[in-house]
Motif scaffolding. Structure first.
Motif, PDB file in Angstrom:
ATOM      1  N   THR A   1       0.240   7.914   4.770  1.00 17.64           N
ATOM      2  CA  THR A   1       0.082   6.457   4.720  1.00 17.64           C
ATOM      3  C   THR A   1       1.277   5.769   5.377  1.00 17.64           C
ATOM      4  O   THR A   1       1.111   4.851   6.182  1.00 17.64           O
TER       5      THR A   1
ATOM      6  N   ALA B   1       0.767  10.048   0.623  1.00 15.73           N
ATOM      7  CA  ALA B   1       1.722   8.934   0.670  1.00 15.73           C
ATOM      8  C   ALA B   1       2.507   8.967   1.979  1.00 15.73           C
ATOM      9  O   ALA B   1       2.702   7.929   2.624  1.00 15.73           O
TER      10      ALA B   1
ATOM     11  N   GLU C   1       0.823  -1.211   0.000  1.00 20.04           N
ATOM     12  CA  GLU C   1       0.000   0.000   0.000  1.00 20.04           C
ATOM     13  C   GLU C   1       0.858   1.263   0.000  1.00 20.04           C
ATOM     14  O   GLU C   1       0.552   2.239  -0.684  1.00 20.04           O
TER      15      GLU C   1
ATOM     16  N   TRP D   1       0.922   4.153  -3.037  1.00 19.47           N
ATOM     17  CA  TRP D   1       0.619   5.581  -2.920  1.00 19.47           C
ATOM     18  C   TRP D   1       1.821   6.463  -3.228  1.00 19.47           C
ATOM     19  O   TRP D   1       1.656   7.584  -3.721  1.00 19.47           O
TER      20      TRP D   1
END
Length: 163
Positions: free
Chosen positions: A129, A126, A106, A110
Motif C-alpha cells: 500500500t 501495508a 489509508e 493498514w
C-alpha cells in the motif's frame, strides 16, 4: 474496501472507469482471501492477545487511519459541485499539512492492521500500500504545486512535516 466498493459511487465530476472498479474489486477479493486464510488457518494467538500492546496499539492506529481516510474522502467529495470537473485545492483536516491526506490515512490504517494481527501477509500488504499510494501522493503534490500558484508551500506530500 471502502475505497473500492463505496467511494466510486459518491465521486462527483468525471465518471469512474468501470475497469478500475473491476480490478480494484478483484484485488480486494484476492487480498481479503489471503489475509483471511492466514488469520483463520495459520495464525496462532494466545488467549490474552486482545490485551497485548501490539493488538491494542495496532487497533488504535487502524481506527485513527480509518478516521483520517473517511474524513479526507468526505472533504474531497465536497470540493466539487455536481457536474464540475475542475481541480480545486483540498482544505481542512489533514489536508492542512499534506496533499495526500486520504492516502496517509489509508497507509496508517493498514500498518495498524499489520501491527494488530502481527502477521507477515498484513505487513506485506501495508508495505505494498505504501509503495503504490506513496508515489501517487507525491505526484499529486507536484501537480498541485505546478497548477496552483497559491498552493500552500508548507504542505508536504504524504507525511506531515516530513515528506
Amino acid at each position: 474496501y471502502l475505497r473500492t466498493f463505496i467511494y466510486p459511487f459518491f465521486t462527483r465530476g468525471r465518471p469512474f472507469p468501470l475497469q478500475l472498479l473491476f480490478f480494484g474489486m478483484l484485488f480486494c477479493i484476492y487480498n481479503g482471501f489471503l489475509q483471511g486464510y492466514y488469520l483463520i488457518y495459520c495464525a496462532e494467538y494466545p488467549n490474552d492477545w486482545c490485551t497485548d500492546i501490539r493488538f491494542t496499539s495496532g487497533l488504535l492506529l487502524f481506527l485513527l487511519g480509518m478516521g483520517i481516510n473517511i474524513h479526507s474522502d468526505l472533504l474531497l467529495r465536497q470540493l466539487r459541485k455536481p457536474g464540475e470537473v475542475i481541480y480545486k485545492i483540498p482544505q481542512g483536516g489533514l489536508f492542512t499539512y499534506v496533499s495526500g491526506a486520504n492516502y496517509f490515512g489509508e497507509i496508517v490504517e493498514w500498518f495498524g492492521f499489520a501491527i494488530a494481527t502481527w502477521s507477515l501477509p498484513a505487513f506485506a500488504f501495508a508495505f505494498f500500500t505504501l509503495c503504490c499510494i506513496g508515489p501517487r501522493a507525491y505526484h499529486h503534490h507536484r501537480y498541485y504545486l505546478k497548477t496552483f500558484t497559491d498552493y500552500p508551500k508548507s504542505r508536504k506530500a504524504l507525511i506531515p512535516f516530513v515528506f
